[in-house]
Design an enzyme around this catalytic site. Sequence first.
Site, PDB file in Angstrom:
ATOM      1  N   ASP A 194       0.963  -1.139   0.004  1.00 46.18           N
ATOM      2  CA  ASP A 194      -0.137  -0.241  -0.138  1.00 46.18           C
ATOM      3  C   ASP A 194       0.665   1.456  -0.261  1.00 46.18           C
ATOM      4  O   ASP A 194       0.448   2.220  -0.852  1.00 46.18           O
ATOM      5  CB  ASP A 194      -0.616   0.201   1.325  1.00 46.18           C
ATOM      6  CG  ASP A 194      -2.666  -0.373   0.713  1.00 46.18           C
ATOM      7  OD1 ASP A 194      -3.044   0.013  -0.342  1.00 46.18           O
ATOM      8  OD2 ASP A 194      -3.000  -1.043   1.617  1.00 46.18           O
ATOM      9  N   GLU A 234      -4.010   7.748   2.089  1.00 46.09           N
ATOM     10  CA  GLU A 234      -3.930   6.770   3.379  1.00 46.09           C
ATOM     11  C   GLU A 234      -3.413   6.261   4.538  1.00 46.09           C
ATOM     12  O   GLU A 234      -4.073   6.489   5.803  1.00 46.09           O
ATOM     13  CB  GLU A 234      -5.084   5.460   2.804  1.00 46.09           C
ATOM     14  CG  GLU A 234      -5.397   4.886   4.176  1.00 46.09           C
ATOM     15  CD  GLU A 234      -6.514   3.348   3.413  1.00 46.09           C
ATOM     16  OE1 GLU A 234      -6.648   2.592   3.919  1.00 46.09           O
ATOM     17  OE2 GLU A 234      -6.141   2.918   1.783  1.00 46.09           O
ATOM     18  N   ASP A 279      -5.762   6.637  -2.477  1.00 46.59           N
ATOM     19  CA  ASP A 279      -6.043   5.406  -2.265  1.00 46.59           C
ATOM     20  C   ASP A 279      -5.119   3.945  -2.848  1.00 46.59           C
ATOM     21  O   ASP A 279      -5.744   3.410  -4.159  1.00 46.59           O
ATOM     22  CB  ASP A 279      -7.073   5.042  -1.803  1.00 46.59           C
ATOM     23  CG  ASP A 279      -7.939   3.661  -1.394  1.00 46.59           C
ATOM     24  OD1 ASP A 279      -6.906   2.726  -0.992  1.00 46.59           O
ATOM     25  OD2 ASP A 279      -8.958   3.902  -0.146  1.00 46.59           O
ATOM     26  N   ILE A 292      -4.674   0.761  -2.554  1.00 48.45           N
ATOM     27  CA  ILE A 292      -5.212  -0.288  -2.735  1.00 48.45           C
ATOM     28  C   ILE A 292      -6.635  -0.439  -1.889  1.00 48.45           C
ATOM     29  O   ILE A 292      -6.501  -0.505  -0.691  1.00 48.45           O
ATOM     30  CB  ILE A 292      -4.567  -1.275  -2.210  1.00 48.45           C
ATOM     31  CG1 ILE A 292      -3.059  -2.126  -3.101  1.00 48.45           C
ATOM     32  CG2 ILE A 292      -5.363  -2.824  -2.586  1.00 48.45           C
ATOM     33  CD1 ILE A 292      -2.340  -2.970  -2.408  1.00 48.45           C
ATOM     34  N   ASP A 293      -7.244   0.553  -2.150  1.00 44.92           N
ATOM     35  CA  ASP A 293      -9.038  -0.011  -1.923  1.00 44.92           C
ATOM     36  C   ASP A 293      -9.217  -1.799  -1.702  1.00 44.92           C
ATOM     37  O   ASP A 293      -9.165  -2.312  -2.424  1.00 44.92           O
ATOM     38  CB  ASP A 293      -9.546   0.995  -2.560  1.00 44.92           C
ATOM     39  CG  ASP A 293     -11.294   1.064  -1.827  1.00 44.92           C
ATOM     40  OD1 ASP A 293     -10.688   1.456  -0.282  1.00 44.92           O
ATOM     41  OD2 ASP A 293     -11.990   0.463  -2.193  1.00 44.92           O
ATOM     42  N   THR A 338      -8.046  -3.853   0.786  1.00 45.95           N
ATOM     43  CA  THR A 338      -7.185  -4.575   1.278  1.00 45.95           C
ATOM     44  C   THR A 338      -6.719  -5.875   1.864  1.00 45.95           C
ATOM     45  O   THR A 338      -7.056  -6.755   1.832  1.00 45.95           O
ATOM     46  CB  THR A 338      -6.119  -3.785   2.536  1.00 45.95           C
ATOM     47  OG1 THR A 338      -6.853  -3.501   3.568  1.00 45.95           O
ATOM     48  CG2 THR A 338      -5.491  -2.335   1.329  1.00 45.95           C
ATOM     49  N   ASP A 374     -11.195   7.776  -0.393  1.00 43.14           N
ATOM     50  CA  ASP A 374     -12.079   7.374  -0.964  1.00 43.14           C
ATOM     51  C   ASP A 374     -13.223   7.073  -1.708  1.00 43.14           C
ATOM     52  O   ASP A 374     -13.216   6.591  -2.128  1.00 43.14           O
ATOM     53  CB  ASP A 374     -13.026   5.730   0.377  1.00 43.14           C
ATOM     54  CG  ASP A 374     -12.669   5.070   1.224  1.00 43.14           C
ATOM     55  OD1 ASP A 374     -11.408   4.037   1.046  1.00 43.14           O
ATOM     56  OD2 ASP A 374     -12.290   5.168   2.615  1.00 43.14           O
TER      57      ASP A 374
END
Length: 378
Positions: free
Chosen positions: A54, A79, A153, A155-156, A158, A299
Site C-alpha cells: 500500500d 491513506e 487510496d 489499494i482500496d 486491502t 475512498d
Amino acid sequence: MAELLKAVLSASEKAAEIARLCRDAEPLFRLLVAEKTGADRNQRFSHDFKTLADVLIQEVIRHDLGAKFPELRGHIGGEESNEFTNANGDTVAVRVCGTVGETAALLGSVLHPEREAAELLAAAAHREMAVGDAELDGVAVSIAPGDVAVWIDPIDSTNEYIVGREDVAPQDGIAPSGLCSALVLIGAYERGSGRPVLGVINEPFHRRHPQTRGWQGRYHWGIAYQGTHLSSLSPPAPPHPPPRVVLSRAEAPGVRDALASLCGGHLHFAAGAGYKMLCVILGHADSYVLSGGSTFAWDACAPHAILCALGGGVVALGDALRARREGDTGAPPQLTYNRPAEGAVGAERWANRGGLVAYVHPQHLEAVLEALAAVPGL
C-alpha cells in the site's frame, strides 16, 4: 487538464502493476500471504507486507505526480503513513529515491533479509509507464495543477487483496467479495472549494488473460469542472424504478430493512467502498448507501469525480436527511475534500462523518432519502 489526466492514468497503471507483482512474483507473494493477522503476522517490522505494498504504491504515485507537476508537491495526500519500524528498531520512511539501487537499499532496510523482494519492488517503482489512449488527446479543459490537490487510496479493499479470492461469482454484475474489488483510486479536487474535479479508478485484477492467465487490468476516468463533464464511460442509461442499492454487509439493520422495502426486497452486498461506488458508476447499481462514518476522503474523491462527470454525485447522508426533515427540498450539497473534521485527530480528520449516498440519477437519491427519513438514529 489533459496532461494531468495522462499523468494520473500513468501513475495508476504503475500502481496496478505493483499490486499485481506482489501477487505474481514468488518472493513477494510469500511475504504477502505469510503476513495476515495475529500469530501468522511477521514481526520483523511494525506493519505487515500488504501495508508496505500500500505505502509503496502511494509513494510511487506521489513521486511520479510531483515530478511531473512540482506545484502539486505538498498537496498529495493518502491513506497510509510512510514510516515503518525495522527489526533493529529504526524508523524508515518509505519513498522513491533517485535510482533503482537506492530505492532497493531503502526497501531492503525494511524487508531485510528479503533482498530479492526489495529489488523487485524497486525496479517496478522506477519503471516508465506510458498510457496509449487516443481519447485523452481530445480532453481540453483548462485547470492549473497548482489549483488542485490529490487524494490517493493505493489499494482500496486491502482485505480482499490479501485474501485474493478469484472464484467469487458476480450477481447481476456485482461481486460480493474477491480480488476484483481491490482498486487503485486517485482523485483530484479544487484546493479552494474542495469539489472533486478529476478521478481515476484502476482495476488491477479485472480479468485473467485467456491464454497466458496473467492478470489484465482496466481503468476509468472522469472530469467534472465548470460545466464540463467528460468521462471514459458511456452516458448512463435512463433511470428505472425501483432503484438497485448496494451496501456493506455490516450495514445497520434499520437501514437494510428500509432499503429492502424500497428495492422490493432485493439488495446487493459487496466489499470495498471504492468498488461499491464503481458498481454505481458502471450501472450495476443505482445507489451505494453507507450510514456510518467508515469511509474517508481518499475512498470517495476519485469515484465522486467520475460520478459527477456522469451527472450524479456523492452526498453526506446525515446532512441530507437533516435538511429534508427541516423542509429543505433542494439538492443536498456534495461532499468536499479540502477541510478536515473539527476536533478529530489522525485519519478521522478526513472521515466522511454521517455516512454517504453515491448515485448517478438524482431521482434515485431522492428515493433513498425518502426511504431512510424515518429510520431512527439517522
